[in-house]
Design an enzyme around this catalytic site. Structure first.
Site, PDB file in Angstrom:
ATOM      1  N   HIS A   1      73.679  -8.089  60.890  1.00  0.00           N
ATOM      2  CA  HIS A   1      74.484  -8.889  59.978  1.00  0.00           C
ATOM      3  C   HIS A   1      75.872  -8.270  59.796  1.00  0.00           C
ATOM      4  CE1 HIS A   1      70.215  -9.353  58.761  1.00  0.00           C
ATOM      5  NE2 HIS A   1      70.539 -10.625  58.859  1.00  0.00           N
TER       6      HIS A   1
ATOM      7  N   ASP B   1      76.951  -7.536  54.561  1.00  0.00           N
ATOM      8  CA  ASP B   1      77.114  -8.402  55.715  1.00  0.00           C
ATOM      9  C   ASP B   1      78.196  -9.453  55.514  1.00  0.00           C
ATOM     10  OD1 ASP B   1      75.896 -10.046  53.906  1.00  0.00           O
ATOM     11  OD2 ASP B   1      74.010 -10.217  54.987  1.00  0.00           O
TER      12      ASP B   1
ATOM     13  N   ASP C   1      78.616 -11.938  53.317  1.00  0.00           N
ATOM     14  CA  ASP C   1      78.325 -13.329  52.968  1.00  0.00           C
ATOM     15  C   ASP C   1      78.048 -13.549  51.485  1.00  0.00           C
ATOM     16  OD1 ASP C   1      75.815 -12.178  52.652  1.00  0.00           O
ATOM     17  OD2 ASP C   1      74.751 -13.801  53.651  1.00  0.00           O
TER      18      ASP C   1
ATOM     19  N   GLY D   1      79.879 -13.917  48.760  1.00  0.00           N
ATOM     20  CA  GLY D   1      80.627 -14.992  48.134  1.00  0.00           C
ATOM     21  C   GLY D   1      80.185 -16.356  48.620  1.00  0.00           C
TER      22      GLY D   1
ATOM     23  N   ASP E   1      79.948  -2.721  44.180  1.00  0.00           N
ATOM     24  CA  ASP E   1      78.827  -3.530  44.650  1.00  0.00           C
ATOM     25  C   ASP E   1      79.127  -5.006  44.413  1.00  0.00           C
ATOM     26  OD1 ASP E   1      75.909  -3.823  45.492  1.00  0.00           O
ATOM     27  OD2 ASP E   1      75.972  -4.887  43.576  1.00  0.00           O
ATOM     28  N   PRO E   2      79.010  -5.855  45.441  1.00  0.00           N
ATOM     29  CA  PRO E   2      79.350  -7.275  45.263  1.00  0.00           C
ATOM     30  C   PRO E   2      78.424  -7.997  44.292  1.00  0.00           C
ATOM     31  CG  PRO E   2      78.400  -6.869  47.437  1.00  0.00           C
ATOM     32  CD  PRO E   2      78.674  -5.531  46.842  1.00  0.00           C
ATOM     33  N   GLY E   3      77.137  -7.611  44.229  1.00  0.00           N
ATOM     34  CA  GLY E   3      76.235  -8.237  43.271  1.00  0.00           C
ATOM     35  C   GLY E   3      76.624  -7.938  41.840  1.00  0.00           C
TER      36      GLY E   3
END
Length: 590
Positions: A223, A411, A413, A415, A568-570
């Site tokens: 990914h 990876d 994705d 957003g 961290d994106p989350g």
């Protein structure tokens, strides 16, 4: 950043259109089952008394996973969005279609999103009386050390593990025996890969990571997850030597033993280059006195248009060799000659699936009316809907930023995935009735997110809203205390579903301080709005703090110290969510 080019229509329609194309190309092999349109079943495979084999994962890896559905291999596949796990419903549809009374085996690569979604489907299948077992493929030696091999990713080794499992089931072995030989194959499968160039998601048309013109990355995931080292591009022989060095550090091979060899292209690497890698692998094996029983060279588990390749070795014994040679016929693989059964096809509509209730009715139905007084608060159902709609708008505004954050340590994705989920929530909110209270609205949100998003965000946010909604049961609205309880329930739901704790560098690192600061504000006599604003501040602080810790959970956990310095994106999307809810509430109360 340069845009990439793809032969696509509307990127939001790419998965159903791809499935339509696959079914149209192989009507003799494949059919669709269920209502989601994401479960594909073999026309000649599932049958009474046979262990059903269900594989699945994100799209973009074709021919995996649906390309391995057919007689003698997988009986069905559940298909997710690009690089995202399928949600539980298509997995469950596939399970019902292949259940012949002997149990069902789930096979997929070991990624957190797949684990959560397949586990949720297994729980529902068990409630319907279907026995399900799971084997997670863990062949990527770059993704965790030997003493944590159970944490490794599943990459091109899926191919060998699926093949062995499908053959054992086709020979009518019982569920315990199929699981045992599949686990044996997984332990004997080792993969290392190299990336030379990025891929791009259909929704963004932007490379999801960057490599210099003269760079390569050893150990990169399928990914686009960062690997173990980046350096100058080397020759084919040098790259092969580097990949085999890691494999041979774990795979002990004695003179006279045999292996199966897969040299796998990731999407845009020529056959010419792949054969150069095969040449070098064979030289090393010849030196060791190890023979190649069978070779596979080509694209078997890809990563959209990523440039690069991987090498997989499966150490064989007599049992595994026989199962590797067992006949199969799928869109992507044919081994030997598969003879039709005397009683004809037993594929779609073959009568082995069980009658079940409509899950949508159970999940989306409004909560039962509770007699007696219903406590209220400033956050009425109408205002709550406006708050959730504002989250969708905020995610849409920030989705490129979220994907950029994810591109550094994941990876790329996140957003896109969040945009898909919150867009589905928006459509679900259109169905809210005047009789729906906040719990019922949360059930609609949970179902929409779960059905639309197969990545880890799907089950995490679905569980969050299920738990938060349950905390509001019997209420006509939320006051300050109920709002704090709502946020705390959401945070705990995410912790339990994701099995993550503060300090793991996940969205939990934003949700927990959000709940803590909201509770502190309430103790200080703050209003409902002030409590929610405090939660947003806590989420922001938690988000920023993730840059200072190394990841221990999720895909970025494979980076270890390399994840330091990156948010961290989350956790970032958690902050966006809570801030948007607070902003909408502030407008509503003016």
């Amino acid at each position: 950043m340069t845009k990439t080019k793809k032969l696509i229509n509307n990127p939001d329609d790419i998965i159903p259109e791809m499935i339509e194309g696959i079914l149209g190309a192989h009507p003799d092999l494949l059919g669709r089952t269920g209502e989601t349109g994401r479960a594909v079943v073999a026309m000649d495979g599932p049958r009474q008394g046979k262990v059903g084999i269900v594989v699945g994962g994100g799209s973009g890896h074709e021919p995996a996973f649906v390309g391995y559905v057919g007689r003698g291999l997988a009986d069905a596949a559940a298909i997710g969005n690009v690089f995202a796990s399928p949600s539980p419903e298509p997995i469950l549809e596939a399970t019902r279609a292949v259940d012949g009374g002997a149990g069902v085996l789930y096979l997929y690569g070991n990624y957190s999103g797949d684990v959560m979604n397949f586990d949720m489907a297994a729980e529902e299948a068990a409630a319907e009386g279907i026995k399900v077992r799971t084997v997670r493929v863990t062949d990527d030696v770059a993704s965790a050390p030997t003493d944590r091999a159970q944490e490794r990713r599943g990459i091109a080794g899926d191919f060998f593990v699926f093949k062995i499992a499908g053959a054992a089931a086709d020979r009518m072995a019982d569920l315990d025996a199929v699981v045992a030989v599949t686990e044996k194959a997984n332990r004997a499968t080792f993969t290392m890969g190299v990336a030379l160039g990025a891929c791009s998601l259909p929704q963004t048309l932007k490379p999801n990571f960057s490599l210099g013109d003269d760079e390569m990355e050893i150990g990169m995931g399928i990914h686009g997850e960062p690997g173990i080292r980046r350096g100058p591009l080397e020759t084919a022989d040098q790259v092969t030597d580097a990949l085999l060095e890691r494999i041979f550090a774990e795979l002990t091979l004695a003179r006279g033993e045999e292996v199966a060899l897969l040299v796998n292209g990731l999407g845009s690497t020529s056959q010419m280059e792949l054969y150069l890698l095969h040449r070098r692998v064979k030289q090393h094996l010849d030196e060791k006195g190890v023979s190649i029983h069978r070779s596979f060279v080509g694209e078997y588990v890809t990563s959209l248009e990523m440039a690069g390749a991987s090498i997989t070795l499966l150490k064989l014994d007599d049992e595994l060799k026989a199962l590797l040679e067992h006949p199969c016929h799928t869109a992507a693989l044919q081994v030997g000659i598969v003879s039709p059964r005397a009683n004809g096809h037993a594929g779609v509509g073959h009568g082995i699936s069980k009658a079940v209730g409509n899950r949508a009715d159970a999940v989306a139905a409004s909560s039962d009316t509770i007699a007696g007084e219903r406590p209220g608060g400033e956050v009425t159902p109408e205002i709550f809907v406006s708050m959730i709609r504002n989250v969708g708008a905020a995610i849409e505004t920030h989705k490129d930023w979220l994907s950029e954050l994810d591109g550094v340590i994941g990876d790329g994705d996140h957003g896109v995935t969040m945009g898909i989920g919150w867009s589905a929530v928006g459509h679900a909110l259109d169905e809210v009735s005047d009789n729906d209270d906040i719990e019922a609205i949360c059930k609609r949100i949970a179902k929409a997110f779960l059905d639309a998003v197969g990545a880890s965000s799907g089950p995490l946010y679905a569980t969050a809203f299920q738990r938060a909604g349950a905390s509001a049961r019997g209420r006509a609205g939320l006051d300050g205390a109920a709002m704090v309880t709502f946020i705390d329930a959401a945070a705990n739901g995410i912790r339990e579903r994701g099995k993550a704790e503060p300090g793991d560098k996940t969205m939990v690192d934003a949700w927990v301080p959000a709940a803590h600061q909201a509770a502190q504000a309430l103790q200080g006599g703050a209003s409902t709005l002030a409590c929610l604003q405090a939660a947003a501040r806590g989420a922001e602080e938690g988000m920023n703090a993730t840059a200072k810790i190394a990841a221990r959970k999720g895909r970025s956990s494979k980076l270890g110290e390399r994840s330091l310095g990156h948010i961290d994106p989350g956790a970032a999307s958690t902050f966006v969510t809570l801030r948007a809810m607070a902003e909408a509430l502030e407008r509503a109360l003016r």
